[in-house]
Design an enzyme around this catalytic site. Sequence first.
Site, PDB file in Angstrom:
ATOM      1  CD  GLU A   1      -2.772  -1.145   2.504  1.00 29.58           C
ATOM      2  OE1 GLU A   1      -3.941  -1.433   2.285  1.00 29.58           O
ATOM      3  OE2 GLU A   1      -2.363  -0.770   3.626  1.00 29.58           O
TER       4      GLU A   1
ATOM      5  CB  CYS B   1      -8.747   3.096   6.772  1.00 30.34           C
ATOM      6  SG  CYS B   1      -8.045   2.757   5.171  1.00 30.34           S
TER       7      CYS B   1
END
Lengths: 639, 639
Positions: free
Chosen positions: B322, B406
């Site tokens: 990520e 998130c």
Amino acid sequence: MTVPQYSVDVDEVEIDDEFWSPWIRRNRTETIEYQYEQLEESGSLENFRRVIDGKEGGFSGMWFQDSDAYKWIEAASYELAKADDPDLRERVDEVIDLVARAQRDDGYVNTYFQLVEPDKRWTNLNMLHELYCGGHLIEAAVAHYRATGDRTLLDVGIGFADHVDDVFGDEIDGVPGHEEIELALIKLYRVTGEERYLDRATYFVDRRGHDDRLAWEFEHLDEVAGHEYNDGDGAAEGAKVVFLDDDGEYDGRYAQDHAPVREQDTVEGHSVRAMYLFAAVTDLVEETGDEELWAAMERLWENMTKKRMYVTGGIGPAHEHEGFTEDYDLPNETAYAETCAAIGSIFWNQRLLDRTGEAKYADLIERTLYNGFLAGVGLDGKRFFYVNPLASSGDHHRKGWFTCACCPPNAARLFASLGQYLYSKRDGELYVDQFVGSRLDTTVDGVDVTVEQSSSLPWDPEATLEIDADGRVPVNVRIPEWATDATIEIDGDEVDVDGDGFVRLDREWDGETVAVTLDRETELVAAHPAVEDDAGRVAVERAPLVYAAEAVDNDRPLHQYAVPTGADAEATHDPSLLEGVTTLEMDATVPDLDGWEGSLYRSASETGSEAADLTLVPYYAWDNRDAGDMQVWHRSDLP
Amino acid sequence: MTVPQYSVDVDEVEIDDEFWSPWIRRNRTETIEYQYEQLEESGSLENFRRVIDGKEGGFSGMWFQDSDAYKWIEAASYELAKADDPDLRERVDEVIDLVARAQRDDGYVNTYFQLVEPDKRWTNLNMLHELYCGGHLIEAAVAHYRATGDRTLLDVGIGFADHVDDVFGDEIDGVPGHEEIELALIKLYRVTGEERYLDRATYFVDRRGHDDRLAWEFEHLDEVAGHEYNDGDGAAEGAKVVFLDDDGEYDGRYAQDHAPVREQDTVEGHSVRAMYLFAAVTDLVEETGDEELWAAMERLWENMTKKRMYVTGGIGPAHEHEGFTEDYDLPNETAYAETCAAIGSIFWNQRLLDRTGEAKYADLIERTLYNGFLAGVGLDGKRFFYVNPLASSGDHHRKGWFTCACCPPNAARLFASLGQYLYSKRDGELYVDQFVGSRLDTTVDGVDVTVEQSSSLPWDPEATLEIDADGRVPVNVRIPEWATDATIEIDGDEVDVDGDGFVRLDREWDGETVAVTLDRETELVAAHPAVEDDAGRVAVERAPLVYAAEAVDNDRPLHQYAVPTGADAEATHDPSLLEGVTTLEMDATVPDLDGWEGSLYRSASETGSEAADLTLVPYYAWDNRDAGDMQVWHRSDLP
């Protein structure tokens, strides 16, 4: 009968060619030797010994491990057909002895089943490859018998074929997941004259796509052989990927089982399987004249070559199921394009050529031989590509051998039998299909013919044929589709050449020299607009070779080069590079780096370019030097 | 003290903007409501209740599930700061009550540890996210206190911060794997004036890259908290991917732990973590004047924006971790470019802008807001991208919520607090950073100032500012980098505008109208030649928007269009399309399909092209209609 695999047999052709002879020599001294060592290393021979000794379990390798031994025998037999070699012959005999002694009285032989699941023979036709191994046994048997006259392995093959013929049809109605037995049975028919083998091959071809047995097996993995394999290591999940469609239903395409062959319109599924099937079907058409099957072959060839084939002749883009996907889906970096599939395509196309005498099949064989196939083998003869991408980020390299070692032995048998692909005969005429330095000694309708061919391909497009015959024999010389012009002279007298295809030279022969001079240009080719990965790009061909750029030869990252459609090419032969290759320097442009300092994005109108050369080497030769990016399709100025 | 997060507070700005107000309204009525429902659905609130009831085990969700509740409180608090809403206030109070009651007497609160591993607090700083959750608790506490004046949650946050301050430094010497506590402690310092929080934030920043604790933890997964998680489901293997380098050694880059922050030269690792860290560091510099840390911020910003950022402002190309990879590695279809990372970049850049008043940071915020961030949220306010590729084959779609949820809550708190990003103040001057219709009521060095802004962006580059002040206050108006020319008139009198950056209007204000007219062109931009995926391609910007092509608007497959560098664009506003967008019709060419019938490869020189229009829509609006291909970078005639 004893009809050879193709209309010219391996022992009728002696290759002596500047380009191909070193490959064939390396194949004999490196590949076939290494392959033999692997039979011991991998436990393949030990599997036979354990069966002979009446042991249980202890099977080594993949469940189709026996085929390694058979493919080695086949390759070695082609070598023995060309020239005796007592050491090789002795080793072949030893391996044959093991196979013969492992065979059961009923003709069955398969060391996986004999050692591991003796009670589950013929329960998992889809995945356990008994018929596939049996097919390779028969191919080896035919090759060995034809090479030596020794019937030992032929009798083993006949025993197996008879057993298959007994069991299939009534007791078991089904087809193999991986085709191979079909073409093998036809070879056996041709060498024995026994029509039952032709009929059984016909059965296997005709039952495909009608049969729900493969679907049933897949849905009952816990009842069929190989359960431990199938469930034990995630392979069942892998199998689901190839055998189930998006809705979770059985999808026969993987094994060309989605429709009867005579109804198929598109090449589907595992590409090696498809090629072996279509090779057998073309043989069947040759034997039976089945026009419906022939129409299917023509449709499938059109679909493959016009919509589903890489410019290298490679086929089958998808890793997931090692096979075909959709029309125009030809990604470069993720291409699968298995070496064995290229070999299978050559098998199929040689049969198509034998049947028709149409030059387009010879053209495709040439393209595949020099590119999609040859890239599969390293210049050392010891390292192999299973997968042949047309672009690389530098992390794809040939490997010494594979757990599923299908490609190296397949390459070995192709190199060892390459002579078969150079000439063909039909209807009392001889065809010169490929320009490879060689001597042919054959008979055409009872007339003895010899051809002494010398060739400068692929570096220079010239060949000469010195032809002798004890009667009148038309000789057809192929003008490749890539030739922009061609001249043929017989002892200095020019012959009319009209376009490409075969030029028929109908005369008596008494040592005349036929000089063939082909014109060709370094050609920039575009792919059909539907091919996404090639959009705006060109590939460079200097027929018969497709060229590739490698990082090692070029200063800038390859993606920075643009090769305009009108680019000039400078060809230079370098005998010291990559065992001797002609390189190409292409006129190209690269972005001007001035003005980019401190910028990641800029107005496109402010950017500039500068001239540069893009150096190319033949695609087959890539990945034989320092690792780095490679690409076949270069950015261009195409719309 | 009570210094707001940025120099202008959320309750000082009331947004009334044709473009942004619908997004903010949907955020309030859809996202924040849905987010609240998810707190119950996901078990997040139940986790707190179980702790309150003294239960053990039964924890729901990811081990950092508490942060969902905190992020929701924060977003809801921004809404309460702007306008009271008794129903929302009541629900916020209920959630705060649960958090307060779950807190231990020593200040610790984390329902995963309290329910599952009470004896293993602070043993796995790397992966178990206690400090991350605590940081979000503190951010929520500060936002709620500033919105309502109610100290309930602030006291919980203080209790947690005091506990952290007690435990860390001496008893435990280490830093969190996922940064967040650092910027939260500085916020808490600013609202309380308690210097220990600033010092502890400094500690966490300075210890990073010096500490071998994270490496130790990773090598002792069986001794630290989360063992069952780490070993139980393959996540340990996943962790190895991000924490181990190619040689199997611990690689601190994932958590920016590879070097002391003040020595870092390149943005590395998980991009959200990096942004949260750099936001905190920039805050620290503001407080401490640490020039070495500031130099690092400038270096890292240069590296990110000049070598590691998508044209959309998105960052972090790699799915695997990520995050960031290498300079110029910006693949389009496989881009990660997490929505949270774009949000984190806005957090960091607003702090850089606050500190410096340099327009380049506001430029980047604008680019990121309209593109890399906004694409993350669907037009329905209910569906979200976690991942924001710049090209798609049609199989990437926004989803309702995520297991690791998130991005949606992060988007919610950004929308709810957007006013903070429109203006800033420093050294007694006001800055108009973004053109968004709004009313600002603030004081600049004790002088009351109001600005009534109306804006036609992004569709038309015009804005007016009606300014009132009870004293002389210089107002700086940003001329974006994309403006090719700009005019400013004050009540009709033209003001000198020289280039981009901020134009300083130093005068007394009594309701004058500042009219800002920006010139812009539809611009084709190129990427640095080192970016492989963009080679020969252009992206189309009509500032501040990056545009994209979608299959639904175009007849041919997108890869067939080439947009030459000199292409004209026709802009048309369609109020009924995609909630109202201006589309662009670009002059383009596509391959002529004539002549391709029956060919897969042809001589490039024989191919032709024809004119076509390529229709583009703003990138943020993609994937709100029928699924299909999408691309930001179009083939062009660039070298």
